[in-house]
Design a protein around this motif. Structure first.
Motif, mmCIF file in Angstrom:
data_model
loop_
_atom_site.group_PDB
_atom_site.id
_atom_site.type_symbol
_atom_site.label_atom_id
_atom_site.label_comp_id
_atom_site.label_asym_id
_atom_site.label_seq_id
_atom_site.Cartn_x
_atom_site.Cartn_y
_atom_site.Cartn_z
ATOM 1 N N HIS A 60 46.695 50.940 -6.772
ATOM 2 C CA HIS A 60 45.638 50.306 -5.972
ATOM 3 C C HIS A 60 45.141 49.017 -6.625
ATOM 4 C CE1 HIS A 60 42.358 49.916 -3.164
ATOM 5 N NE2 HIS A 60 41.518 49.836 -4.171
ATOM 6 N N HIS A 61 44.954 49.033 -7.924
ATOM 7 C CA HIS A 61 44.479 47.828 -8.621
ATOM 8 C C HIS A 61 45.515 46.707 -8.522
ATOM 9 C CE1 HIS A 61 40.952 49.839 -10.102
ATOM 10 N NE2 HIS A 61 41.705 50.799 -10.625
ATOM 11 N N CYS A 62 46.796 47.062 -8.584
ATOM 12 C CA CYS A 62 47.872 46.074 -8.426
ATOM 13 C C CYS A 62 47.837 45.467 -7.030
ATOM 14 C CB CYS A 62 49.240 46.709 -8.677
ATOM 15 S SG CYS A 62 49.446 47.381 -10.339
ATOM 16 N N GLN A 63 47.590 46.307 -6.044
ATOM 17 C CA GLN A 63 47.504 45.832 -4.666
ATOM 18 C C GLN A 63 46.328 44.875 -4.489
ATOM 19 O OE1 GLN A 63 47.292 49.437 -2.376
ATOM 20 N NE2 GLN A 63 49.332 50.092 -3.012
ATOM 21 N N GLN A 64 45.220 45.156 -5.178
ATOM 22 C CA GLN A 64 44.062 44.275 -5.106
ATOM 23 C C GLN A 64 44.331 42.951 -5.819
ATOM 24 O OE1 GLN A 64 41.054 46.989 -6.686
ATOM 25 N NE2 GLN A 64 40.034 46.885 -4.692
ATOM 26 N N LEU A 65 45.090 42.990 -6.905
ATOM 27 C CA LEU A 65 45.400 41.780 -7.663
ATOM 28 C C LEU A 65 46.418 40.898 -6.947
ATOM 29 C CD1 LEU A 65 45.216 40.056 -10.257
ATOM 30 C CD2 LEU A 65 46.992 41.522 -11.233
ATOM 31 N N ALA A 66 47.305 41.477 -6.163
ATOM 32 C CA ALA A 66 48.427 40.741 -5.567
ATOM 33 C C ALA A 66 48.021 39.471 -4.821
ATOM 34 C CB ALA A 66 49.254 41.662 -4.673
ATOM 35 N N PRO A 67 47.042 39.496 -3.913
ATOM 36 C CA PRO A 67 46.708 38.249 -3.216
ATOM 37 C C PRO A 67 46.100 37.190 -4.144
ATOM 38 C CG PRO A 67 45.383 40.084 -2.369
ATOM 39 C CD PRO A 67 46.326 40.644 -3.380
ATOM 40 N N VAL A 68 45.347 37.627 -5.134
ATOM 41 C CA VAL A 68 44.780 36.692 -6.109
ATOM 42 C C VAL A 68 45.893 36.079 -6.953
ATOM 43 C CG1 VAL A 68 43.226 36.491 -8.098
ATOM 44 C CG2 VAL A 68 42.611 37.965 -6.162
ATOM 45 N N TYR A 69 46.826 36.904 -7.352
ATOM 46 C CA TYR A 69 47.955 36.457 -8.164
ATOM 47 C C TYR A 69 48.805 35.448 -7.388
ATOM 48 C CZ TYR A 69 51.340 37.022 -11.957
ATOM 49 O OH TYR A 69 52.163 36.818 -13.034
ATOM 50 N N GLU A 70 48.948 35.660 -6.089
ATOM 51 C CA GLU A 70 49.682 34.725 -5.233
ATOM 52 C C GLU A 70 48.973 33.374 -5.195
ATOM 53 O OE1 GLU A 70 52.582 33.203 -2.713
ATOM 54 O OE2 GLU A 70 52.662 35.136 -3.730
ATOM 55 N N VAL A 71 47.648 33.377 -5.124
ATOM 56 C CA VAL A 71 46.875 32.126 -5.140
ATOM 57 C C VAL A 71 47.068 31.415 -6.478
ATOM 58 C CG1 VAL A 71 44.541 31.137 -5.111
ATOM 59 C CG2 VAL A 71 45.182 32.891 -3.441
ATOM 60 N N VAL A 72 47.031 32.166 -7.565
ATOM 61 C CA VAL A 72 47.269 31.587 -8.890
ATOM 62 C C VAL A 72 48.657 30.943 -8.931
ATOM 63 C CG1 VAL A 72 47.618 32.117 -11.343
ATOM 64 C CG2 VAL A 72 45.689 33.125 -10.107
ATOM 65 N N ALA A 73 49.652 31.637 -8.387
ATOM 66 C CA ALA A 73 51.019 31.104 -8.365
ATOM 67 C C ALA A 73 51.078 29.789 -7.595
ATOM 68 C CB ALA A 73 51.976 32.129 -7.757
ATOM 69 N N LYS A 74 50.383 29.716 -6.458
ATOM 70 C CA LYS A 74 50.352 28.475 -5.675
ATOM 71 C C LYS A 74 49.687 27.354 -6.465
ATOM 72 C CE LYS A 74 50.208 30.567 -1.109
ATOM 73 N NZ LYS A 74 49.376 30.870 0.055
ATOM 74 N N MET A 75 48.591 27.684 -7.147
ATOM 75 C CA MET A 75 47.851 26.675 -7.909
ATOM 76 C C MET A 75 48.650 26.181 -9.112
ATOM 77 S SD MET A 75 44.052 28.360 -7.692
ATOM 78 C CE MET A 75 43.246 27.080 -8.631
ATOM 79 N N MET A 76 49.468 27.039 -9.690
ATOM 80 C CA MET A 76 50.229 26.678 -10.892
ATOM 81 C C MET A 76 51.608 26.103 -10.568
ATOM 82 S SD MET A 76 48.073 27.173 -13.185
ATOM 83 C CE MET A 76 49.092 26.771 -14.570
ATOM 84 N N LYS A 77 51.992 26.114 -9.300
ATOM 85 C CA LYS A 77 53.318 25.647 -8.898
ATOM 86 C C LYS A 77 53.575 24.241 -9.454
ATOM 87 C CE LYS A 77 56.427 26.118 -5.149
ATOM 88 N NZ LYS A 77 56.632 27.198 -4.258
ATOM 89 N N GLY A 78 54.723 24.093 -10.106
ATOM 90 C CA GLY A 78 55.087 22.818 -10.706
ATOM 91 C C GLY A 78 54.555 22.633 -12.110
ATOM 92 N N ARG A 79 53.619 23.486 -12.527
ATOM 93 C CA ARG A 79 53.055 23.392 -13.880
ATOM 94 C C ARG A 79 53.521 24.546 -14.756
ATOM 95 N NH1 ARG A 79 46.995 22.762 -12.131
ATOM 96 N NH2 ARG A 79 46.748 24.026 -13.968
ATOM 97 N N MET A 80 53.507 25.749 -14.182
ATOM 98 C CA MET A 80 53.930 26.933 -14.921
ATOM 99 C C MET A 80 54.373 27.991 -13.915
ATOM 100 S SD MET A 80 51.834 29.411 -17.550
ATOM 101 C CE MET A 80 50.637 29.926 -16.339
ATOM 102 N N PRO A 81 55.552 28.576 -14.111
ATOM 103 C CA PRO A 81 55.980 29.619 -13.186
ATOM 104 C C PRO A 81 55.151 30.893 -13.363
ATOM 105 C CG PRO A 81 57.686 29.174 -14.827
ATOM 106 C CD PRO A 81 56.559 28.233 -15.091
ATOM 107 N N VAL A 82 54.994 31.576 -12.254
ATOM 108 C CA VAL A 82 54.264 32.835 -12.211
ATOM 109 C C VAL A 82 55.226 33.871 -11.639
ATOM 110 C CG1 VAL A 82 52.292 34.007 -11.161
ATOM 111 C CG2 VAL A 82 52.062 31.643 -11.938
#
Length: 114
Positions: A60-82
């Motif tokens: 459940h905690h992983c499921q809650q983190l997933a959309p936030v983690y996706e936003v982090v990945a979008k924000m870091m795109k081109g700077r650091m892979p997620v």
């Protein structure tokens, strides 16, 4: 794949839409790289900085983190892979990095987790 999301028509429809797409279509619109035992070492070697989420689909905690983690990945795109690793499938990687609870997020610097 089991559905653990919200019990709304929109959420269920979105889930069904993603399940009906081909794996290549799913990968194309994701910012989070999926790593496996076969791809992990090479990917870590080729990226001096890498953020990796070790997760389990049923958590459940992983499921809650997933959309936030996706936003982090979008924000870091081109700077650091997620990336992420499904510990239920990639048990060797979970063992190798002493992952005993999920989600566990590690930052790799030059191949070394910190």
């Amino acid at each position: 794949e089991e559905y653990w999301g919200d019990r709304t028509a929109e959420a269920i429809t979105e889930f069904l839409d993603t399940q009906m797409r081909l794996p290549s279509e799913k990968a194309a619109d994701q910012n989070v790289i999926v790593l496996t035992n076969a791809t992990f070492d090479e990917y870590v070697t080729n990226n001096p900085l890498l953020l990796v989420d070790f997760y389990s689909p049923w958590c459940h905690h992983c499921q809650q983190l997933a959309p936030v983690y996706e936003v982090v990945a979008k924000m870091m795109k081109g700077r650091m892979p997620v990336a992420n690793v499904d510990v239920m499938v990639e048990r060797d990687l979970a063992s190798r990095f002493n992952i005993y609870g999920v989600p566990t997020v590690l930052l790799f610097r030059n191949g070394i987790p910190s």
